[in-house]
Design a protein around this motif. Structure first.
Motif, short mmCIF file in Angstrom:
data_model
loop_
_atom_site.label_atom_id
_atom_site.label_comp_id
_atom_site.label_asym_id
_atom_site.label_seq_id
_atom_site.Cartn_x
_atom_site.Cartn_y
_atom_site.Cartn_z
N GLU A 63 0.83 -1.21 0.00
CA GLU A 63 0.00 0.00 0.00
C GLU A 63 0.86 1.26 0.00
O GLU A 63 0.53 2.25 -0.63
CB GLU A 63 -0.91 0.02 1.23
N CYS A 101 1.99 1.80 -3.47
CA CYS A 101 0.91 2.33 -4.32
C CYS A 101 0.76 3.82 -4.08
O CYS A 101 0.55 4.60 -5.03
CB CYS A 101 -0.41 1.62 -4.01
N TYR A 140 1.29 6.83 -6.88
CA TYR A 140 0.27 7.84 -7.12
C TYR A 140 0.83 9.24 -6.93
O TYR A 140 0.65 10.12 -7.77
CB TYR A 140 -0.91 7.60 -6.17
N ALA A 161 -1.89 2.61 -9.21
CA ALA A 161 -1.34 1.25 -9.25
C ALA A 161 -2.02 0.38 -8.23
O ALA A 161 -2.58 0.86 -7.24
CB ALA A 161 0.17 1.29 -8.98
N ALA A 162 -2.01 -0.91 -8.50
CA ALA A 162 -2.46 -1.89 -7.51
C ALA A 162 -1.30 -2.84 -7.30
O ALA A 162 -0.63 -3.24 -8.26
CB ALA A 162 -3.68 -2.65 -8.04
N MET A 163 -1.03 -3.16 -6.06
CA MET A 163 0.11 -4.03 -5.78
C MET A 163 -0.24 -4.98 -4.65
O MET A 163 -0.97 -4.61 -3.72
CB MET A 163 1.30 -3.17 -5.38
N LEU A 169 2.13 -6.34 -9.56
CA LEU A 169 2.00 -4.89 -9.68
C LEU A 169 1.27 -4.59 -10.98
O LEU A 169 1.62 -5.11 -12.03
CB LEU A 169 3.42 -4.25 -9.73
N GLN A 224 -0.03 -1.31 -13.16
CA GLN A 224 0.07 0.15 -13.27
C GLN A 224 -0.76 0.64 -14.45
O GLN A 224 -0.70 0.06 -15.53
CB GLN A 224 1.52 0.58 -13.52
#
Ligand SMILES: [Zn+2]
Length: 284
Positions: free
Chosen positions: A133, A136, A140, A147-149, A168, A170
């Protein structure tokens, strides 16, 4: 690693790397979990750079774990160092590692470098302390990329590292909103990454759960690899200067230097140190 239009997705299984890092540093489970996560994140970020560039992830925090630093290259190699690997805390109520307590308050720093000079440096506060988090948040704020990770590991005191990995995703400017919404829905629906890792689901299949029409562009092996060498330590010694080296040679029969990344010890005899002193004097 895959790309679907203007979305980049990478996934890695880093079990072997995490196992080696835990062994090298003698890390207890909570510290080992943080090492595994940061090294896995390093490998994922390594997939976003090119050529001879290196990416560093540093945690600088005031908790018992102290600092931690991982460096990865673009070819799937990572190394990591940790201030205090002997940290093991009781699990949280949900059974997960209490990484927030181990880390405390501090900063997450991402650097990109070519050679000795950092070409880029981004800093975010460590807030969520899940590393994923926090990264991420970094993507940002610093790179303006949503992004999600996920970073996950299965570690127990007896068996050590059973699995480690991460992904990951993006979004680049122009990414289709519907595509992104679909990926978000998939992320909320798929089993937790730790479960997928435990079931032996490979990195490519993890990504296919998120992006069914994925095109795989590249796939490569990852490894733990240190870049230290006797020559590198000679340079460090020479940089101390002739005077310092002469007194070192007078005081010690053998000078021992240990690499913080891989724990390899380099020995320099009194004669070798005197020779380096001569080299330092000649360079002045
Ligand atoms: Zn080393």
């Amino acid at each position: 690693m895959g790309l679907s239009g203007t979305v980049r997705a990478l996934a890695v299984r880093s079990t072997g790397v995490a196992r080696q890092l835990v062994e090298i540093h003698g890390a207890l489970p909570t510290a080992g979990a943080v090492l595994a996560r940061v090294a896995t994140a390093g490998l994922l970020l390594g997939g976003t750079i090119k050529g001879r560039e290196q990416v560093g992830i540093e945690l600088r925090a005031d908790g018992p774990l102290g600092g931690l630093y991982a460096v990865a290259d673009a070819r799937g190699a990572v190394r990591a160092t940790i201030d205090n690997p002997y940290i093991d805390l009781p699990a949280r109520e949900d059974g997960r590692f209490d990484i927030a307590t181990a880390l405390g308050k501090g900063q997450l720093i991402v650097t990109k470098s070519l050679g000795l000079k950092d070409s880029y440096r981004g800093v975010v506060p460590l807030e969520a302390s899940t590393i994923a988090e926090d990264l991420c948040h970094y993507f940002y704020v610093s790179e303006q990329k949503p992004a999600a990770m996920a970073l996950s590991e299965l570690i127990d005191g007896e068996a050590g590292v059973r699995a480690a990995g991460g992904y990951l995703v993006q979004a680049f400017p122009g990414a289709d909103e519907a595509d992104l919404a679909g990926i978000e829905r998939a992320i909320s629906r798929i089993p937790p990454l730790s479960q997928l890792l435990a079931d032996g689901v490979g990195p490519e299949d993890v990504l296919r759960l998120l992006i069914p029409d994925l095109t795989v562009l590249e796939s490569y092996a990852v490894q733990h690899k240190c870049t230290c060498s006797a020559e590198r330590f000679e340079h460090i010694l020479v940089s101390l200067g002739a005077e310092e080296l002469r007194s070192l040679a007078d005081e010690q029969v053998t000078t021992e230097l240990r690499c913080h990344f891989c724990n390899q010890v380099y020995h320099f005899s009194r004669r070798a140190v005197r020779e380096l002193a001569r080299r330092a004097a000649a360079a002045d």
